[in-house]
Design a protein around this motif. Sequence first.
Motif, PDB file in Angstrom:
ATOM      1  N   ASP A 246     -10.756 -63.785  19.069  1.00 21.29           N
ATOM      2  CA  ASP A 246      -9.457 -64.308  19.514  1.00 21.29           C
ATOM      3  C   ASP A 246      -8.324 -63.319  19.228  1.00 21.29           C
ATOM      4  O   ASP A 246      -7.157 -63.685  19.282  1.00 21.29           O
ATOM      5  N   LYS A 247      -8.662 -62.055  18.924  1.00 19.40           N
ATOM      6  CA  LYS A 247      -7.633 -61.060  18.591  1.00 19.40           C
ATOM      7  C   LYS A 247      -7.518 -60.000  19.693  1.00 19.40           C
ATOM      8  O   LYS A 247      -8.531 -59.534  20.213  1.00 19.40           O
ATOM      9  N   VAL A 248      -6.287 -59.617  20.008  1.00 16.48           N
ATOM     10  CA  VAL A 248      -6.034 -58.483  20.896  1.00 16.48           C
ATOM     11  C   VAL A 248      -5.091 -57.546  20.145  1.00 16.48           C
ATOM     12  O   VAL A 248      -4.011 -57.960  19.721  1.00 16.48           O
ATOM     13  N   HIS A 249      -5.507 -56.300  19.955  1.00 16.23           N
ATOM     14  CA  HIS A 249      -4.666 -55.318  19.264  1.00 16.23           C
ATOM     15  C   HIS A 249      -4.178 -54.297  20.279  1.00 16.23           C
ATOM     16  O   HIS A 249      -4.982 -53.744  21.032  1.00 16.23           O
ATOM     17  N   LEU A 250      -2.887 -54.022  20.271  1.00 13.14           N
ATOM     18  CA  LEU A 250      -2.348 -52.923  21.075  1.00 13.14           C
ATOM     19  C   LEU A 250      -2.476 -51.643  20.261  1.00 13.14           C
ATOM     20  O   LEU A 250      -2.035 -51.593  19.112  1.00 13.14           O
ATOM     21  N   MET A 251      -3.103 -50.621  20.832  1.00 13.61           N
ATOM     22  CA  MET A 251      -3.377 -49.398  20.089  1.00 13.61           C
ATOM     23  C   MET A 251      -2.335 -48.328  20.398  1.00 13.61           C
ATOM     24  O   MET A 251      -1.863 -48.206  21.530  1.00 13.61           O
ATOM     25  N   ASN A 252      -2.040 -47.566  19.369  1.00 12.89           N
ATOM     26  CA  ASN A 252      -1.120 -46.441  19.518  1.00 12.89           C
ATOM     27  C   ASN A 252      -1.962 -45.174  19.524  1.00 12.89           C
ATOM     28  O   ASN A 252      -2.756 -44.967  18.617  1.00 12.89           O
ATOM     29  N   GLY A 253      -1.819 -44.325  20.534  1.00 16.37           N
ATOM     30  CA  GLY A 253      -2.659 -43.149  20.658  1.00 16.37           C
ATOM     31  C   GLY A 253      -2.227 -42.029  19.733  1.00 16.37           C
ATOM     32  O   GLY A 253      -1.489 -42.242  18.765  1.00 16.37           O
ATOM     33  N   TRP A 254      -2.698 -40.836  20.015  1.00 13.15           N
ATOM     34  CA  TRP A 254      -2.295 -39.675  19.222  1.00 13.15           C
ATOM     35  C   TRP A 254      -0.781 -39.615  19.186  1.00 13.15           C
ATOM     36  O   TRP A 254      -0.118 -39.734  20.206  1.00 13.15           O
ATOM     37  N   ASP A 255      -0.241 -39.444  18.007  1.00 10.25           N
ATOM     38  CA  ASP A 255       1.200 -39.456  17.859  1.00 10.25           C
ATOM     39  C   ASP A 255       1.574 -38.491  16.738  1.00 10.25           C
ATOM     40  O   ASP A 255       0.821 -38.347  15.777  1.00 10.25           O
ATOM     41  N   ARG A 256       2.724 -37.855  16.840  1.00 11.47           N
ATOM     42  CA  ARG A 256       3.150 -36.957  15.763  1.00 11.47           C
ATOM     43  C   ARG A 256       3.492 -37.773  14.521  1.00 11.47           C
ATOM     44  O   ARG A 256       4.212 -38.765  14.625  1.00 11.47           O
ATOM     45  N   CYS A 257       3.008 -37.335  13.376  1.00  3.86           N
ATOM     46  CA  CYS A 257       3.288 -38.126  12.178  1.00  3.86           C
ATOM     47  C   CYS A 257       3.660 -37.244  10.998  1.00  3.86           C
ATOM     48  O   CYS A 257       3.736 -37.692   9.868  1.00  3.86           O
ATOM     49  N   GLY A 258       3.894 -35.970  11.240  1.00  5.78           N
ATOM     50  CA  GLY A 258       4.344 -35.077  10.184  1.00  5.78           C
ATOM     51  C   GLY A 258       4.783 -33.793  10.855  1.00  5.78           C
ATOM     52  O   GLY A 258       4.299 -33.477  11.951  1.00  5.78           O
ATOM     53  N   ARG A 259       5.728 -33.057  10.237  1.00  9.76           N
ATOM     54  CA  ARG A 259       6.188 -31.836  10.891  1.00  9.76           C
ATOM     55  C   ARG A 259       6.743 -30.873   9.856  1.00  9.76           C
ATOM     56  O   ARG A 259       7.421 -31.282   8.913  1.00  9.76           O
ATOM     57  N   ILE A 260       6.426 -29.602  10.057  1.00  7.56           N
ATOM     58  CA  ILE A 260       7.108 -28.561   9.304  1.00  7.56           C
ATOM     59  C   ILE A 260       7.598 -27.522  10.309  1.00  7.56           C
ATOM     60  O   ILE A 260       7.030 -27.387  11.394  1.00  7.56           O
ATOM     61  N   ASP A 261       8.629 -26.807   9.945  1.00  6.74           N
ATOM     62  CA  ASP A 261       9.306 -25.902  10.874  1.00  6.74           C
ATOM     63  C   ASP A 261       9.569 -24.603  10.100  1.00  6.74           C
ATOM     64  O   ASP A 261      10.030 -24.658   8.965  1.00  6.74           O
ATOM     65  N   ASN A 262       9.250 -23.450  10.685  1.00  5.02           N
ATOM     66  CA  ASN A 262       9.390 -22.213   9.915  1.00  5.02           C
ATOM     67  C   ASN A 262      10.645 -21.416  10.294  1.00  5.02           C
ATOM     68  O   ASN A 262      10.673 -20.187  10.141  1.00  5.02           O
ATOM     69  N   ASP A 263      11.656 -22.130  10.795  1.00  2.70           N
ATOM     70  CA  ASP A 263      12.975 -21.541  10.986  1.00  2.70           C
ATOM     71  C   ASP A 263      12.920 -20.255  11.838  1.00  2.70           C
ATOM     72  O   ASP A 263      13.433 -19.207  11.449  1.00  2.70           O
ATOM     73  N   ARG A 264      12.244 -20.344  12.983  1.00  6.56           N
ATOM     74  CA  ARG A 264      12.136 -19.269  13.985  1.00  6.56           C
ATOM     75  C   ARG A 264      11.443 -18.007  13.456  1.00  6.56           C
ATOM     76  O   ARG A 264      11.769 -16.886  13.858  1.00  6.56           O
ATOM     77  N   ARG A 265      10.497 -18.205  12.559  1.00  7.05           N
ATOM     78  CA  ARG A 265       9.644 -17.106  12.105  1.00  7.05           C
ATOM     79  C   ARG A 265       8.188 -17.520  12.252  1.00  7.05           C
ATOM     80  O   ARG A 265       7.865 -18.698  12.043  1.00  7.05           O
ATOM     81  N   ARG A 266       7.308 -16.578  12.653  1.00  5.47           N
ATOM     82  CA  ARG A 266       5.880 -16.900  12.747  1.00  5.47           C
ATOM     83  C   ARG A 266       5.347 -17.283  11.366  1.00  5.47           C
ATOM     84  O   ARG A 266       5.749 -16.697  10.370  1.00  5.47           O
ATOM     85  N   TRP A 267       4.432 -18.263  11.360  1.00  6.88           N
ATOM     86  CA  TRP A 267       3.853 -18.701  10.093  1.00  6.88           C
ATOM     87  C   TRP A 267       2.991 -17.603   9.466  1.00  6.88           C
ATOM     88  O   TRP A 267       2.369 -16.821  10.177  1.00  6.88           O
ATOM     89  N   THR A 268       2.926 -17.586   8.149  1.00  5.82           N
ATOM     90  CA  THR A 268       1.892 -16.824   7.448  1.00  5.82           C
ATOM     91  C   THR A 268       0.978 -17.849   6.781  1.00  5.82           C
ATOM     92  O   THR A 268       1.373 -19.009   6.601  1.00  5.82           O
ATOM     93  N   VAL A 269      -0.205 -17.409   6.401  1.00  2.75           N
ATOM     94  CA  VAL A 269      -1.135 -18.308   5.716  1.00  2.75           C
ATOM     95  C   VAL A 269      -0.486 -18.824   4.428  1.00  2.75           C
ATOM     96  O   VAL A 269      -0.600 -20.004   4.067  1.00  2.75           O
ATOM     97  N   GLU A 270       0.201 -17.931   3.741  1.00  2.00           N
ATOM     98  CA  GLU A 270       0.837 -18.300   2.472  1.00  2.00           C
ATOM     99  C   GLU A 270       1.909 -19.375   2.680  1.00  2.00           C
ATOM    100  O   GLU A 270       1.986 -20.355   1.930  1.00  2.00           O
ATOM    101  N   ASP A 271       2.738 -19.166   3.746  1.00  2.00           N
ATOM    102  CA  ASP A 271       3.768 -20.178   4.059  1.00  2.00           C
ATOM    103  C   ASP A 271       3.128 -21.546   4.205  1.00  2.00           C
ATOM    104  O   ASP A 271       3.588 -22.544   3.655  1.00  2.00           O
ATOM    105  N   LEU A 272       2.038 -21.574   5.029  1.00  2.00           N
ATOM    106  CA  LEU A 272       1.392 -22.858   5.341  1.00  2.00           C
ATOM    107  C   LEU A 272       0.818 -23.498   4.081  1.00  2.00           C
ATOM    108  O   LEU A 272       0.983 -24.708   3.857  1.00  2.00           O
ATOM    109  N   SER A 273       0.186 -22.680   3.249  1.00  2.00           N
ATOM    110  CA  SER A 273      -0.402 -23.217   2.019  1.00  2.00           C
ATOM    111  C   SER A 273       0.659 -23.892   1.159  1.00  2.00           C
ATOM    112  O   SER A 273       0.387 -24.897   0.496  1.00  2.00           O
ATOM    113  N   GLY A 274       1.854 -23.359   1.201  1.00  2.00           N
ATOM    114  CA  GLY A 274       2.913 -23.902   0.350  1.00  2.00           C
ATOM    115  C   GLY A 274       3.613 -25.123   0.938  1.00  2.00           C
ATOM    116  O   GLY A 274       4.478 -25.712   0.283  1.00  2.00           O
TER     117      GLY A 274
END
Length: 294
Positions: A246-274
Amino acid sequence: MGSLDGKAVLVTGAGRGIGREEARLLAAEGAHVVVNDLDTDQAKAVVDEITAAGGTALADGEDVSTWPGAEAAVGRVVAELGRLDVLVNNAGIIRDAMSFSITEEQWDAVVQVHLKGHLAPSHFAGRHWRERSKAGHSHQRGRIVNTVSESGLYGLAGQVNYATAKAGIASMTIVLARELAKYGVTVNAIAPRARTRMTETVLGSLTPEPGAFDEWDPANVAPVVAWLAGDGTDAITGQVLVVFGDKVHLMNGWDRCGRIDNDRRRWTVEDLSGRVDELFGDRPTGLPVTGFGE
Ligand SMILES: NC(=O)c1ccc[n+]([C@@H]2O[C@H](COP(=O)([O-])OP(=O)(O)OC[C@H]3O[C@@H](n4cnc5c(N)ncnc54)[C@H](O)[C@@H]3O)[C@@H](O)[C@H]2O)c1
């Protein structure tokens, strides 16, 4: 008067299980139903049930997971009933295996029946609706109801072929909804849970208490499909609904749920790790949580 009086409907894989119940209810609501199933005897038995109950139906034994089979099945509806209004893509199989044990044949069979078995009928139905629209039937209400699975939405171990195909159908639902909107067609998907041949090995012992609501009855799924197929759902499209008991659930698809921004510079591995904590916040970095059991 039924909610689907005179509508021309094709239900694939309707010889048993969930599809059978859908065909029976759609016919009870007044639709003229083509009951498709590879297993022709099963399809004929469902047609007999529908006719005995005063409905209109005919059987079709095409393999809808092939281009010619899908063309023939859709063509048959149009030839016999004059047009197609509703396509319920339901046919399905399982060949469960872990990714490290699966054979090529198990992969191909499941991907073909589900993915191509949804796209091929939709392709020919879409062509039909586009032609009708061009011929001046501007107020047609085409409907596609696809069948996905929570296995695909959550990613169930042991079903890599099935889950991948079902997730693909969820995406396909959105694409088709966008592509067919201008022809007056809505496209939605249900993710059912029910006791059928497909699930009986797992759920076989789940019999309801006498007199209690049987939430695993496959007939519980059909009203949602009949409602989506009807004239009151013009504004509902591109959606996925989980249907259980007797249940109907409306599903939410892929959605953005977190974000980081590197201020117009390409990421480095170290940046991402931090920045992991900032990206994930309170969310788990490991296996995604599933909604099973809710
Ligand atoms: N039962 C569940 O709990 C559950 C859960 C999630 C999704 N589903 C989906 O619901 C749909 C119906 O499943 P069900 O549980 O009723 O299974 P079922 O095995 O009872 O019925 C499926 C029917 O599809 C037919 N079929 C298979 N391949 C076909 C083809 N190529 N062309 C035409 N017919 C074909 C079969 O002959 C069978 O009669 C499937 O898409 C399944 O993946 C079911």
